[in-house]
Design an enzyme around this catalytic site. Structure first.
Site, mmCIF file in Angstrom:
data_model
loop_
_atom_site.group_PDB
_atom_site.id
_atom_site.type_symbol
_atom_site.label_atom_id
_atom_site.label_comp_id
_atom_site.label_asym_id
_atom_site.label_seq_id
_atom_site.Cartn_x
_atom_site.Cartn_y
_atom_site.Cartn_z
ATOM 1 N N LYS A 159 -2.822 -52.235 -37.519
ATOM 2 C CA LYS A 159 -1.633 -52.726 -38.206
ATOM 3 C C LYS A 159 -1.938 -53.588 -39.422
ATOM 4 O O LYS A 159 -1.036 -53.896 -40.196
ATOM 5 C CB LYS A 159 -0.711 -53.469 -37.236
ATOM 6 C CG LYS A 159 -0.228 -52.639 -36.080
ATOM 7 C CD LYS A 159 0.527 -51.360 -36.436
ATOM 8 C CE LYS A 159 1.694 -51.533 -37.348
ATOM 9 N NZ LYS A 159 2.770 -50.554 -37.057
HETATM 10 N N1 PMP Z 1 -1.571 -49.295 -30.850
HETATM 11 C C1 PMP Z 1 -1.317 -50.610 -30.960
HETATM 12 C C2 PMP Z 1 -2.109 -51.561 -30.099
HETATM 13 C C3 PMP Z 1 -0.344 -51.077 -31.853
HETATM 14 O O1 PMP Z 1 -0.093 -52.402 -31.966
HETATM 15 C C4 PMP Z 1 0.368 -50.131 -32.637
HETATM 16 C C5 PMP Z 1 1.427 -50.583 -33.599
HETATM 17 N N2 PMP Z 1 2.584 -51.139 -33.058
HETATM 18 C C6 PMP Z 1 0.106 -48.764 -32.475
HETATM 19 C C7 PMP Z 1 -0.881 -48.388 -31.581
HETATM 20 C C8 PMP Z 1 0.888 -47.677 -33.182
HETATM 21 O O2 PMP Z 1 0.789 -47.634 -34.576
HETATM 22 P P1 PMP Z 1 2.011 -47.178 -35.482
HETATM 23 O O3 PMP Z 1 2.979 -48.337 -35.552
HETATM 24 O O4 PMP Z 1 1.406 -46.880 -36.804
HETATM 25 O O5 PMP Z 1 2.669 -45.997 -34.866
#
Ligand code: PMP
Length: 330
Positions: free
Chosen positions: A44
């Site tokens: 992120k």
């Molecule tokens: N894994 C974790 C630990 C996250 O914090 C996030 C983001 N919220 C994601 C996966 C997913 O990423 P995205 O928001 O780009 O879908």
């Protein structure tokens, strides 16, 4: 102008790590992009940087401004790290079911943290809605990671090209779970532009709607639950809108948990559960397509944030998860 760069320059350009056991098991190269190595410790950081720089370019962020966001934690950490480096303050609204480590870290970094009870998206008390409301009331900049497409744009401009270059164009599939959808949408859109044969694959935990959305075009979520933090989306965010995937899988927490435990014990990788969900998806896809693939997925964040849960035998003992060997679950 110095020849050296400050911290935001070092977001991205993460290593692509071969997962040895999973690669051997499938006869394909299973590769994980080490996003836990970003300065704020997760994938992120990219979204945080993308959102902040897009807002600066549009004149929406003035020096000394306050950024507010509703987040499971990692986006808040990214916004705070990037914010500190650029002179912005952050206010982070986080639901109370997230790991205490993320809340402690946010406070230690200097964010103002507002912990709210976990509520569904349609409820005005939902963490995201609270952030939106406070932004209006207090004149803060709302990062709006779910519907701000600067999020998927940064993955289109950075994660996608990095994977293409690191595999020298050999990548045959990209697998990701969905929180906002920025990673899956931005990265696979770029890769498909380079080569339309590259498959885009969604790995979804139980209790989320993305599997039903991609498979059946509905938002059914009544099939269980997951301990994975940061993923598990129930609606079509602006970052997901318009995305078609080639395959989607429902992934059991137990499979993801056995994968991250094997990686800790045998490969020196210490990861959160969403990384396990992603890797389980990569294995499913490798088996479906057969050997010889080069499959890339995301190692989203590190196990440090979940020591009190996933890596705490007492917590595990009280949960439905068991430390089962990889071979018995895959
Ligand atoms: N894994 C974790 C630990 C996250 O914090 C996030 C983001 N919220 C994601 C996966 C997913 O990423 P995205 O928001 O780009 O879908």
């Amino acid at each position: 102008m110095s020849r050296y760069q400050g911290v935001s320059h070092f977001i991205g350009h993460t290593p692509l790590i071969r997962l040895q056991r999973l690669s051997e098991l499938t006869g394909s190269e299973i590769l994980g992009k080490a996003e836990f190595m970003n300065p704020g410790g997760s994938v992120k950081d990219r979204a945080a940087l993308g959102i902040i720089e897009a807002a600066e370019a549009k004149g929406e962020l003035q020096p000394g401004a306050t950024i507010i966001e509703g987040t499971a934690g990692n986006t808040g950490i990214g916004l705070t790290v990037v914010g500190q480096s650029k002179g912005y303050r952050t206010v982070i609204v986080i639901p109370d079911n997230q790991s205490p480590e993320k809340i402690q870290l946010l406070r230690a970094l200097g964010a103002e943290v507002i912990v709210v009870p976990e509520k569904p998206y349609k409820d005005p008390g939902n963490y995201n809605k609270v952030a939106q409301r406070l932004a209006g009331e207090r004149g803060y900049f709302w990062a709006n990671q779910f519907d701000n497409t600067a999020n998927r744009q940064i993955h289109y401009h950075t994660t996608g090209p990095e994977i293409w270059e690191q595999t020298e164009g050999r990548v045959t599939g990209f697998v990701a779970s969905v929180g906002t959808g920025g990673t899956l949408a931005g990265t696979s859109t770029y890769l498909k532009e380079r080569n339309p044969q590259i498959a885009s694959v969604c790995a979804d935990p139980y209790g989320a709607a993305m599997w039903s959305w991609f498979k059946n075009n509905n938002l059914e979520t009544n099939d269980g639950d997951s301990f994975a933090e940061g993923i598990g989306q129930g609606r079509v965010t602006k970052n997901i809108e318009g995305l078609n995937v080639d395959e989607a899988y429902r992934i059991e927490d137990q499979v993801a948990f056995s994968i991250i435990q094997q990686l800790r014990r045998e490969e020196g990788l210490f990861l959160g559960l969403s990384s396990g969900i992603n890797l389980a998806g990569a294995v499913r896809f490798a088996r479906q397509r057969g050997p010889g693939q080069t499959i890339v997925t995301i190692l989203c964040d590190s196990g440090h944030k979940y020591i009190s849960k996933l890596y705490n035998p007492e917590w595990v003992g009280k949960s439905s998860l068991k430390d089962l060997p990889l071979d018995s679950v895959l």
